[in-house]
Design an enzyme around this catalytic site. Sequence first.
Site, PDB file in Angstrom:
ATOM      1  N   LYS A 193       0.849  -1.208   0.000  1.00 32.49           N
ATOM      2  CA  LYS A 193       0.000   0.000   0.000  1.00 32.49           C
ATOM      3  C   LYS A 193       0.884   1.257   0.000  1.00 32.49           C
ATOM      4  CE  LYS A 193      -2.882  -3.333   0.839  1.00 32.49           C
ATOM      5  NZ  LYS A 193      -3.804  -4.044   0.098  1.00 32.49           N
TER       6      LYS A 193
HETATM    7  C1  LIG Z   1      -4.403  -5.297   1.163  1.00 30.44           C
HETATM    8  C2  LIG Z   1      -5.836  -5.469   1.293  1.00 30.44           C
HETATM    9  C3  LIG Z   1      -6.428  -6.011   2.446  1.00 30.44           C
HETATM   10  C4  LIG Z   1      -5.632  -6.618   3.549  1.00 30.44           C
HETATM   11  O1  LIG Z   1      -4.790  -5.732   4.214  1.00 30.44           O
HETATM   12  P1  LIG Z   1      -3.786  -6.315   5.307  1.00 30.44           P
HETATM   13  O2  LIG Z   1      -3.296  -5.084   6.017  1.00 30.44           O
HETATM   14  O3  LIG Z   1      -2.712  -7.034   4.575  1.00 30.44           O
HETATM   15  O4  LIG Z   1      -4.555  -7.194   6.212  1.00 30.44           O
HETATM   16  C5  LIG Z   1      -7.813  -6.046   2.524  1.00 30.44           C
HETATM   17  N1  LIG Z   1      -8.589  -5.581   1.531  1.00 30.44           N
HETATM   18  C6  LIG Z   1      -8.067  -5.065   0.408  1.00 30.44           C
HETATM   19  C7  LIG Z   1      -8.966  -4.538  -0.648  1.00 30.44           C
HETATM   20  C8  LIG Z   1      -6.683  -5.011   0.237  1.00 30.44           C
HETATM   21  O5  LIG Z   1      -6.170  -4.524  -0.900  1.00 30.44           O
END
Ligand SMILES: *Cc1c(COP(=O)(O)O)cnc(C)c1O
Length: 383
Positions: A186
Amino acid sequence: MNPAPKPPIPIAVPCMGEEEWLALREPIETGWLTQGPKVAAFERAFGERHGVRFALASTSCTTALHLVLAALGIGPGDEVIVPAFTWVSTVNVVLLCGAVPVFADVDPHTFNIRPDEVERCLTSRTRAVIAVHLFGRCAEIDAIRAALPPDVHLVEDAACAAGASYRGRPAGGLGTAGVFSFHPRKSITTGEGGMVTTNDPVLAERVAMLRNHGASTPEEVRHTGPKPFLLPAFDVLGFNYRMTDLQGAVGLVQLGKLDRFVDERAAAAALYREALADLPWLRLPAEPEEGRHAWQAFVVSVNPETAPHSRNAMMELLQEQGIATRPGTHAVHMLGHYRDRFGLRPDDFPGARDCDRHSMAIPLHNRMTHDDYTHVIDTLHSL
Ligand SMILES: *Cc1c(COP(=O)(O)O)cnc(C)c1O
């Protein structure tokens, strides 16, 4: 002698430096490593930036979403509407609460849940809709809200959408609650990490309790309290989903860079859209009219009828040229656990099926040089 081969261009890399390194010094020297003053400062700043009254850090976006559903009391007998094309954990947490996920199809142009599909999925058991802002583009929140009875909660999975906005309002404050991810894929990262955002004080208090074993008093209050013999009351069943202060310290620095990161990403996305517009077999993600895209990923679609190669062959050819790609994400109804448990077929959600088969994320991150972008653009043209 041949020149050394160029190092491959990764799909994403975290963008950290001296400031994050220095920010770790204080928690390490004071020895306050679990959730404490740094997490509190990160939460305050994150809430302010996203225009919400409460922000509560957790160990990941997945656990943040689990906390929200648990705090809303969602459990057996309840249904939660989810998009069929998303990261698997959006849906896993519904099952982990003992509730039933009900898949809604997505629009392959935006990759997001379709408001008319949400309406189709509503039953008397629907308790919530999880609207995912996939790849940083906000879902059609107003149309979704308009389709819902007032007692059905709208929860934003804003994992990819830190810094995004919709009709002038930041992501995270568009429904009952929002959740964000600080995974290295992210825009801003704490290694692992997540955040709940909400304007509801009762929900915020429940999330705070559930994240800390269900304890009535936060650790940092108990440790500095006047009565050493007092343990908190544990009147609800909780989890340990607390973020460490090491992560809080890093998150605070990363948050300060968020708007620069998103601006740089938007500029790269604009460059890609202009330079790749002449490839008729490639559908490019649009800049939304209704707000700011956070461009967590630049995800294109390969048209199987007109493309010179299949999507997968294309990904292999790009890899040979030192360019990493990934499928956008997955059609959850086609994953083994969901397929087998609910007897689902790929064609049940054709939008999600097509996104699963044809989407391709190409590199876009804050460590890419102009030469890197040129290499991706030229290579795509050479296919
Ligand atoms: C990355 C992601 C998650 C999970 O995030 P984590 O912090 O790795 O648990 C959930 N939903 C979406 C849409 C994502 O892109």
